[in-house]
Scaffold this active site. Structure first.
Site, PDB file in Angstrom:
ATOM      1  N   LEU A  95      -9.926  34.039  22.119  1.00 45.85           N
ATOM      2  CA  LEU A  95      -8.560  33.867  22.634  1.00 45.85           C
ATOM      3  C   LEU A  95      -7.693  33.061  21.676  1.00 45.85           C
ATOM      4  CD1 LEU A  95      -9.969  32.724  26.038  1.00 45.85           C
ATOM      5  CD2 LEU A  95      -8.302  34.569  25.942  1.00 45.85           C
ATOM      6  N   THR A 138      -2.540  41.806  21.935  1.00 42.00           N
ATOM      7  CA  THR A 138      -1.294  41.614  22.692  1.00 42.00           C
ATOM      8  C   THR A 138      -0.581  42.942  22.931  1.00 42.00           C
ATOM      9  OG1 THR A 138       0.910  40.608  22.643  1.00 42.00           O
ATOM     10  CG2 THR A 138      -0.051  41.141  20.513  1.00 42.00           C
ATOM     11  N   GLU A 140       2.373  43.134  22.393  1.00 42.59           N
ATOM     12  CA  GLU A 140       3.386  43.167  21.320  1.00 42.59           C
ATOM     13  C   GLU A 140       3.011  44.120  20.197  1.00 42.59           C
ATOM     14  OE1 GLU A 140       5.566  40.137  19.554  1.00 42.59           O
ATOM     15  OE2 GLU A 140       5.808  38.998  21.377  1.00 42.59           O
ATOM     16  N   ARG A 181       9.908  37.813  13.416  1.00 36.04           N
ATOM     17  CA  ARG A 181       9.357  37.898  14.771  1.00 36.04           C
ATOM     18  C   ARG A 181       8.066  38.739  14.795  1.00 36.04           C
ATOM     19  NH1 ARG A 181      10.156  38.096  20.452  1.00 36.04           N
ATOM     20  NH2 ARG A 181       8.320  39.142  21.253  1.00 36.04           N
ATOM     21  N   TYR A 184       3.584  38.136  14.078  1.00 39.78           N
ATOM     22  CA  TYR A 184       2.488  38.009  15.059  1.00 39.78           C
ATOM     23  C   TYR A 184       1.925  39.393  15.417  1.00 39.78           C
ATOM     24  CZ  TYR A 184       0.860  37.340  19.990  1.00 39.78           C
ATOM     25  OH  TYR A 184       0.179  37.353  21.181  1.00 39.78           O
ATOM     26  N   ARG A 234       6.792  29.645  26.171  1.00 38.99           N
ATOM     27  CA  ARG A 234       7.156  30.992  26.615  1.00 38.99           C
ATOM     28  C   ARG A 234       8.061  30.916  27.848  1.00 38.99           C
ATOM     29  NH1 ARG A 234       1.120  33.254  25.792  1.00 38.99           N
ATOM     30  NH2 ARG A 234       0.727  31.056  26.259  1.00 38.99           N
ATOM     31  N   TYR A 330      16.290  30.834  18.944  1.00 41.21           N
ATOM     32  CA  TYR A 330      15.034  30.973  18.186  1.00 41.21           C
ATOM     33  C   TYR A 330      15.212  30.815  16.677  1.00 41.21           C
ATOM     34  CZ  TYR A 330      12.631  33.027  22.284  1.00 41.21           C
ATOM     35  OH  TYR A 330      12.059  33.244  23.511  1.00 41.21           O
ATOM     36  N   ASP A 336      13.340  41.373  19.326  1.00 37.60           N
ATOM     37  CA  ASP A 336      12.708  41.388  20.648  1.00 37.60           C
ATOM     38  C   ASP A 336      12.123  42.758  20.974  1.00 37.60           C
ATOM     39  OD1 ASP A 336      11.879  40.302  23.006  1.00 37.60           O
ATOM     40  OD2 ASP A 336      13.876  39.858  23.785  1.00 37.60           O
TER      41      ASP A 336
HETATM   42  N1  LIG Z   1      -0.599  34.822  28.060  1.00 42.23           N
HETATM   43  C1  LIG Z   1      -0.218  36.037  27.780  1.00 42.23           C
HETATM   44  O1  LIG Z   1       0.490  36.674  28.541  1.00 42.23           O
HETATM   45  C2  LIG Z   1      -0.669  36.724  26.527  1.00 42.23           C
HETATM   46  C3  LIG Z   1       0.007  37.903  26.187  1.00 42.23           C
HETATM   47  C4  LIG Z   1      -0.384  38.568  25.038  1.00 42.23           C
HETATM   48  C5  LIG Z   1      -1.444  38.116  24.277  1.00 42.23           C
HETATM   49  N2  LIG Z   1      -2.080  36.985  24.643  1.00 42.23           N
HETATM   50  C6  LIG Z   1      -3.198  36.555  23.777  1.00 42.23           C
HETATM   51  O2  LIG Z   1      -4.196  35.933  24.571  1.00 42.23           O
HETATM   52  C7  LIG Z   1      -4.770  34.844  23.858  1.00 42.23           C
HETATM   53  C8  LIG Z   1      -4.700  33.570  24.682  1.00 42.23           C
HETATM   54  O3  LIG Z   1      -3.366  33.311  25.041  1.00 42.23           O
HETATM   55  P1  LIG Z   1      -2.908  32.071  25.939  1.00 42.23           P
HETATM   56  O4  LIG Z   1      -1.713  32.532  26.671  1.00 42.23           O
HETATM   57  O5  LIG Z   1      -4.068  31.533  26.684  1.00 42.23           O
HETATM   58  O6  LIG Z   1      -2.442  31.065  24.799  1.00 42.23           O
HETATM   59  P2  LIG Z   1      -2.737  29.498  24.620  1.00 42.23           P
HETATM   60  O7  LIG Z   1      -1.915  29.033  23.492  1.00 42.23           O
HETATM   61  O8  LIG Z   1      -2.575  28.810  25.926  1.00 42.23           O
HETATM   62  O9  LIG Z   1      -4.275  29.460  24.221  1.00 42.23           O
HETATM   63  C9  LIG Z   1      -4.754  29.605  22.910  1.00 42.23           C
HETATM   64  C10 LIG Z   1      -5.784  28.530  22.676  1.00 42.23           C
HETATM   65  O10 LIG Z   1      -6.376  28.737  21.394  1.00 42.23           O
HETATM   66  C11 LIG Z   1      -6.590  27.461  20.811  1.00 42.23           C
HETATM   67  N3  LIG Z   1      -6.644  27.600  19.362  1.00 42.23           N
HETATM   68  C12 LIG Z   1      -5.678  28.065  18.540  1.00 42.23           C
HETATM   69  N4  LIG Z   1      -6.070  27.991  17.265  1.00 42.23           N
HETATM   70  C13 LIG Z   1      -7.310  27.450  17.269  1.00 42.23           C
HETATM   71  C14 LIG Z   1      -8.225  27.096  16.247  1.00 42.23           C
HETATM   72  N5  LIG Z   1      -7.927  27.269  14.948  1.00 42.23           N
HETATM   73  N6  LIG Z   1      -9.414  26.567  16.605  1.00 42.23           N
HETATM   74  C15 LIG Z   1      -9.726  26.367  17.908  1.00 42.23           C
HETATM   75  N7  LIG Z   1      -8.884  26.676  18.923  1.00 42.23           N
HETATM   76  C16 LIG Z   1      -7.693  27.197  18.604  1.00 42.23           C
HETATM   77  C17 LIG Z   1      -5.382  26.627  21.245  1.00 42.23           C
HETATM   78  O11 LIG Z   1      -5.640  25.237  21.137  1.00 42.23           O
HETATM   79  C18 LIG Z   1      -5.187  27.106  22.682  1.00 42.23           C
HETATM   80  O12 LIG Z   1      -5.857  26.266  23.587  1.00 42.23           O
HETATM   81  C19 LIG Z   1      -4.032  34.774  22.518  1.00 42.23           C
HETATM   82  O13 LIG Z   1      -4.797  35.444  21.551  1.00 42.23           O
HETATM   83  C20 LIG Z   1      -2.746  35.515  22.767  1.00 42.23           C
HETATM   84  O14 LIG Z   1      -2.244  36.111  21.592  1.00 42.23           O
HETATM   85  C21 LIG Z   1      -1.704  36.257  25.730  1.00 42.23           C
HETATM   86  O1  LIG Z   2      14.410  30.277  27.797  1.00 39.72           O
HETATM   87  C1  LIG Z   2      14.146  31.482  27.510  1.00 39.72           C
HETATM   88  C2  LIG Z   2      12.928  31.910  26.943  1.00 39.72           C
HETATM   89  C3  LIG Z   2      12.724  33.253  26.688  1.00 39.72           C
HETATM   90  N1  LIG Z   2      13.696  34.163  26.972  1.00 39.72           N
HETATM   91  C4  LIG Z   2      13.456  35.618  26.736  1.00 39.72           C
HETATM   92  O2  LIG Z   2      12.440  36.022  27.638  1.00 39.72           O
HETATM   93  C5  LIG Z   2      11.672  37.112  27.119  1.00 39.72           C
HETATM   94  C6  LIG Z   2      10.193  36.792  27.227  1.00 39.72           C
HETATM   95  O3  LIG Z   2       9.898  35.682  26.419  1.00 39.72           O
HETATM   96  P1  LIG Z   2       8.414  35.056  26.265  1.00 39.72           P
HETATM   97  O4  LIG Z   2       7.671  35.092  27.512  1.00 39.72           O
HETATM   98  O5  LIG Z   2       8.611  33.718  25.673  1.00 39.72           O
HETATM   99  O6  LIG Z   2       7.722  35.978  25.182  1.00 39.72           O
HETATM  100  P2  LIG Z   2       7.599  37.534  24.921  1.00 39.72           P
HETATM  101  O7  LIG Z   2       7.378  38.284  26.170  1.00 39.72           O
HETATM  102  O8  LIG Z   2       8.767  37.993  24.131  1.00 39.72           O
HETATM  103  O9  LIG Z   2       6.343  37.574  23.974  1.00 39.72           O
HETATM  104  C7  LIG Z   2       5.057  37.231  24.459  1.00 39.72           C
HETATM  105  O10 LIG Z   2       4.499  38.401  25.038  1.00 39.72           O
HETATM  106  C8  LIG Z   2       3.139  38.389  24.918  1.00 39.72           C
HETATM  107  C9  LIG Z   2       2.766  37.365  23.860  1.00 39.72           C
HETATM  108  O11 LIG Z   2       2.006  38.084  22.893  1.00 39.72           O
HETATM  109  C10 LIG Z   2       1.909  36.218  24.265  1.00 39.72           C
HETATM  110  O12 LIG Z   2       2.361  35.635  25.445  1.00 39.72           O
HETATM  111  C11 LIG Z   2       4.099  36.795  23.393  1.00 39.72           C
HETATM  112  O13 LIG Z   2       4.392  37.257  22.137  1.00 39.72           O
HETATM  113  C12 LIG Z   2      12.207  37.332  25.707  1.00 39.72           C
HETATM  114  O14 LIG Z   2      13.143  38.378  25.762  1.00 39.72           O
HETATM  115  C13 LIG Z   2      12.926  36.037  25.372  1.00 39.72           C
HETATM  116  O15 LIG Z   2      13.976  36.253  24.465  1.00 39.72           O
HETATM  117  C14 LIG Z   2      14.893  33.746  27.538  1.00 39.72           C
HETATM  118  O16 LIG Z   2      15.810  34.559  27.817  1.00 39.72           O
HETATM  119  N2  LIG Z   2      15.082  32.416  27.782  1.00 39.72           N
END
Ligand SMILES: NC(=O)c1ccc[n+]([C@@H]2O[C@H](COP(=O)([O-])OP(=O)(O)OC[C@H]3O[C@@H](n4cnc5c(N)ncnc54)[C@H](O)[C@@H]3O)[C@@H](O)[C@H]2O)c1
Ligand SMILES: O=c1ccn([C@@H]2O[C@H](COP(=O)(O)OP(=O)(O)O[C@H]3OC[C@](O)(CO)[C@H]3O)[C@@H](O)[C@H]2O)c(=O)[nH]1
Length: 388
Positions: A95, A138, A140, A181, A184, A234, A330, A336
């Site tokens: 993760l 993701t 994305e 952007r 990632y 986020r 940003y 986006d």
């Molecule tokens: N939450 C979502 O909706 C969402 C959406 C798309 C993708 N993801 C993916 O899911 C995964 C987890 O996301 P999350 O929302 O829990 O994010 P998060 O930032 O809460 O968790 C990521 C964790 O990884 C740890 N980490 C980062 N780099 C590290 C390193 N070098 N060594 C050890 N630990 C490290 C961080 O300390 C953190 O606790 C990510 O890969 C993210 O890209 C999440």
């Molecule tokens: O104060 C704010 C913050 C954000 N926005 C807009 O909301 C949209 C969603 O933003 P966010 O949840 O921060 O991120 P994204 O959905 O764009 O991207 C995430 O999706 C999955 C993941 O990979 C991990 O969580 C990450 O990349 C966006 O349109 C912002 O501009 C706002 O209006 N006001």
């Protein structure tokens, strides 16, 4: 309660396994650790640089699951203990990542290293040691929809073929290189391709997860309370922070982008099905989201405002939102995703999973948590005189 006689989707008893979970201290990791400790007999080797979000599972050491979770404070960028932990485990769940959009255009190198370079040894160790890998990618990686390139008034925009995101058919459409952007999404795409190639050429048993905006308690941080004052988390945490501070919610470029939001607890059910059913999950890429919970960011802001007034008992602001440009919010290089609806065919077929929680219900439980956890701390922070 953990049960020894859990069955997989084919009716076979699930054998307890050891799981090396990298990034276990984050938002998703903390919920997955909770699920595994409370409802399974699997053992977790929890790897992260932080453990605040899982401290309640680690301390006191007298929990019924205490002998099934170990925390290893490791930065996977440079720690030789990582390979040993992966070897010790039956399965690795990765993760770890930088995954907040505010970082993608302002810290593109860190973003690319975190999402591609740092994940390389994890993939290599799993492949070389014949260990199963569940890797978090993701939604994305899809980037922008095909529909977004059609004229605004084109009726084709209504046709799902132009916006529904399918793991095995949709293209990945990113912006130009100066739109940092996409650093990632591009790094995530390349690591997906590498994992897929390891599967094809070297027999790596893998599953790739593409989360579609999982949200819930413990997501990110509240700036100035449990994270940097100038930090930009986020959207859930940004809007929670605004609501807690009685400030208008900031709509980036008018909040017209669309997202589908899934409750973290529903999504974690899907991950557990993947863990417990390797025969059905290996070799697959899974969208994990809730196509029924679509909203524009503006609609999300309006709903969060209404739900927060209900759970806090505090009246909403007369002008609850304010527009802000993406450049102002940003910085340079932001872009986006316009719309994200997951196609659910593959996860339905392989794992029979469907999300259950409506957007209103998930916001109600999440904002109840945010209010209970942060309202007092925010009041105190606001009351404190600013040092001159
Ligand atoms: N939450 C979502 O909706 C969402 C959406 C798309 C993708 N993801 C993916 O899911 C995964 C987890 O996301 P999350 O929302 O829990 O994010 P998060 O930032 O809460 O968790 C990521 C964790 O990884 C740890 N980490 C980062 N780099 C590290 C390193 N070098 N060594 C050890 N630990 C490290 C961080 O300390 C953190 O606790 C990510 O890969 C993210 O890209 C999440
Ligand atoms: O104060 C704010 C913050 C954000 N926005 C807009 O909301 C949209 C969603 O933003 P966010 O949840 O921060 O991120 P994204 O959905 O764009 O991207 C995430 O999706 C999955 C993941 O990979 C991990 O969580 C990450 O990349 C966006 O349109 C912002 O501009 C706002 O209006 N006001």
């Amino acid at each position: 309660m953990a049960s020894a006689a859990r069955l997989d989707l084919d009716g076979n008893a699930i054998k307890p396994m050891t799981i090396c979970m990298i990034g276990a201290g984050g938002f998703i990791g903390s919920h997955l650790c909770e699920k595994l400790t409370a409802e399974t007999m699997h053992k977790v080797l929890a790897v992260d640089v932080y453990n605040d979000k899982i401290r309640h599972l680690l301390e006191p050491a007298t929990h019924s699951w205490s002998d099934r979770i170990q925390f290893h404070r490791i930065n996977i960028k440079h720690d030789s203990r990582l390979e040993g932990l992966i070897k010790m485990a039956d399965l690795t769940v990765n993760l770890a990542a930088i995954c907040t959009p505010a970082d993608y255009n302002t810290r593109p190198l860190d973003t690319i290293y975190s999402n591609f370079i740092d994940a390389l040894p994890v993939v290599k160790y799993c492949s070389e040691n014949n260990k199963r890998l569940i890797h978090f990618s993701t939604c994305e990686v899809y980037g922008k929809t095909i529909g977004s390139f059609l004229p605004k008034d084109s009726p084709l925009r209504q046709d799902p073929a132009y916006y529904l995101l399918k793991e095995d058919a949709s293209p990945c459409i990113f912006g130009s290189i100066e739109k940092q952007r996409w650093s990632y999404a591009c790094a995530k795409q390349l690591i997906e391709r590498l994992i897929y190639a390891e599967g094809a050429e070297n027999g790596l048993e893998f599953t790739i997860v593409r989360p579609f905006n999982w949200i819930g308690p413990r997501m990110d941080f509240i700036p100035g309370i449990d994270g940097p004052s100038e930090g930009v988390p986020r959207v859930l945490a940004c809007f929670s922070n605004n609501l807690l501070r009685h400030e208008p919610l900031k709509l980036v470029d008018g909040g017209q982008s669309q997202r589908t939001f899934v409750y973290i607890k529903d999504a974690i059910e899907a991950v557990l099905l993947m863990i417990d059913n390797p025969g059905r999950a290996n070799g697959h890429i899974f969208n994990v989201g809730n196509p029924n919970n679509e909203a524009t960011v503006k609609q999300l802001a309006e709903m969060m405002t209404e739900v927060y007034a209900k759970v806090s008992g505090e009246p909403s602001l007369e002008v609850p939102t304010v527009d802000v440009s993406s450049k102002e919010f940003y910085g340079e290089g932001y872009d986006d995703s316009d719309k994200r609806i997951p196609d659910m065919t593959i996860i339905n077929k392989q794992l029979g999973w469907n999300p259950k929680t409506s957007l209103w219900d998930l916001l109600e439980s999440t904002l109840t948590y945010q209010h209970r956890t942060y309202a007092e701390a925010i009041k105190e922070a606001i009351a404190k005189p600013v040092a001159s």
